[in-house]
Scaffold this active site. Structure first.
Site, PDB file in Angstrom:
ATOM      1  N   PHE A  21      52.085 119.693  70.518  1.00 20.17           N
ATOM      2  CA  PHE A  21      50.942 118.918  70.027  1.00 20.17           C
ATOM      3  C   PHE A  21      50.492 117.968  71.138  1.00 20.17           C
ATOM      4  CE2 PHE A  21      48.641 115.896  67.330  1.00 20.17           C
ATOM      5  CZ  PHE A  21      47.926 116.780  66.550  1.00 20.17           C
ATOM      6  N   PHE A  39      57.667 115.423  66.079  1.00 22.24           N
ATOM      7  CA  PHE A  39      58.625 115.246  64.984  1.00 22.24           C
ATOM      8  C   PHE A  39      59.788 116.234  65.075  1.00 22.24           C
ATOM      9  CE2 PHE A  39      60.091 115.082  60.570  1.00 22.24           C
ATOM     10  CZ  PHE A  39      60.125 113.709  60.377  1.00 22.24           C
ATOM     11  N   VAL A  46      52.555 111.090  71.265  1.00 23.01           N
ATOM     12  CA  VAL A  46      52.118 110.671  69.937  1.00 23.01           C
ATOM     13  C   VAL A  46      51.040 109.619  70.174  1.00 23.01           C
ATOM     14  CG1 VAL A  46      52.816 109.746  67.700  1.00 23.01           C
ATOM     15  CG2 VAL A  46      54.460 111.049  69.065  1.00 23.01           C
ATOM     16  N   HIS A  66      50.139 107.576  60.112  1.00 21.66           N
ATOM     17  CA  HIS A  66      50.954 108.711  60.541  1.00 21.66           C
ATOM     18  C   HIS A  66      51.649 108.429  61.880  1.00 21.66           C
ATOM     19  CE1 HIS A  66      52.093 112.946  60.839  1.00 21.66           C
ATOM     20  NE2 HIS A  66      51.633 112.943  62.081  1.00 21.66           N
ATOM     21  N   PHE A 123      64.228 109.753  77.179  1.00 20.42           N
ATOM     22  CA  PHE A 123      63.103 109.683  76.253  1.00 20.42           C
ATOM     23  C   PHE A 123      61.791 109.612  77.025  1.00 20.42           C
ATOM     24  CE2 PHE A 123      60.295 107.423  73.233  1.00 20.42           C
ATOM     25  CZ  PHE A 123      60.442 108.249  72.133  1.00 20.42           C
ATOM     26  N   ARG A 137      49.596 107.811  81.796  1.00 18.21           N
ATOM     27  CA  ARG A 137      51.053 107.917  81.908  1.00 18.21           C
ATOM     28  C   ARG A 137      51.525 109.349  82.149  1.00 18.21           C
ATOM     29  NH1 ARG A 137      49.318 103.760  79.499  1.00 18.21           N
ATOM     30  NH2 ARG A 137      50.482 101.803  79.376  1.00 18.21           N
TER      31      ARG A 137
END
EC number: 2.5.1.78
Length: 155
Positions: free
Chosen positions: A23, A58, A82, A89, A114, A128
């Site tokens: 995504f 997710f 995200v 959401h 991460f 980024r």
């Protein structure tokens, strides 16, 4: 005098797993390119890098847990994007992904870097992922290399 244990930035002989969310792929693919670039530049063999693509952010923690459970990886790198929208959401996904990834690392003992961007705007994510603010995929891979070597020094 105390003994200082530090990880070196040498990926030779190390095995890496990368979990990347599809995504927002226009961002996550740039993060993946950055991570692969960092690993190869620091001596990783591309045969020692496995990339798992998951539908979205997710799903990253569960795929990371599966990779960690194999015992094959010296470190795992999580990548995705995200981006805040008009609904809550974002808050739910961003919080659960970061908590889930942290739990995997703590429970498995495998270093997990991460590299999931959580930004308010698309522009911040683009910055980024290889423009003004560097590439957080590259940075996450460097963290994974250093931490994997640190852990080898602790054993």
């Amino acid at each position: 005098m105390p003994k200082f244990i530090e990880g070196k930035l040498d990926a030779k002989g190390l095995r890496f797993g990368i979990v990347v969310g599809r995504f927002n792929s226009f961002i996550s693919e740039r993060l993946l390119e950055g991570a692969l670039d960092a690993l190869i530049r620091h001596g990783a063999d591309d045969k020692n890098i496995d990339v798992a693509r998951v539908p979205g952010a997710f799903e990253i923690p569960l795929a990371t847990k599966k990779m960690a459970a194999t015992g094959r990886y010296d470190a795992i790198i999580c990548l995705g994007a995200v981006i805040r929208g008009a609904t809550p959401h974002f808050d739910y996904v961003a919080a659960e992904v970061s908590k889930g990834v942290a739990h995997v690392s703590l429970d498995s003992g495998v270093p997990v870097a991460f590299g999931v961007l959580t930004t308010d705007t698309i522009e911040q994510a683009v910055e980024r992922a290889g423009t003004k603010a560097g590439n957080k995929g590259f940075d996450s891979a460097v963290t994974a290399i250093e931490t994997a070597n640190l852990f080898k020094g602790i054993k």
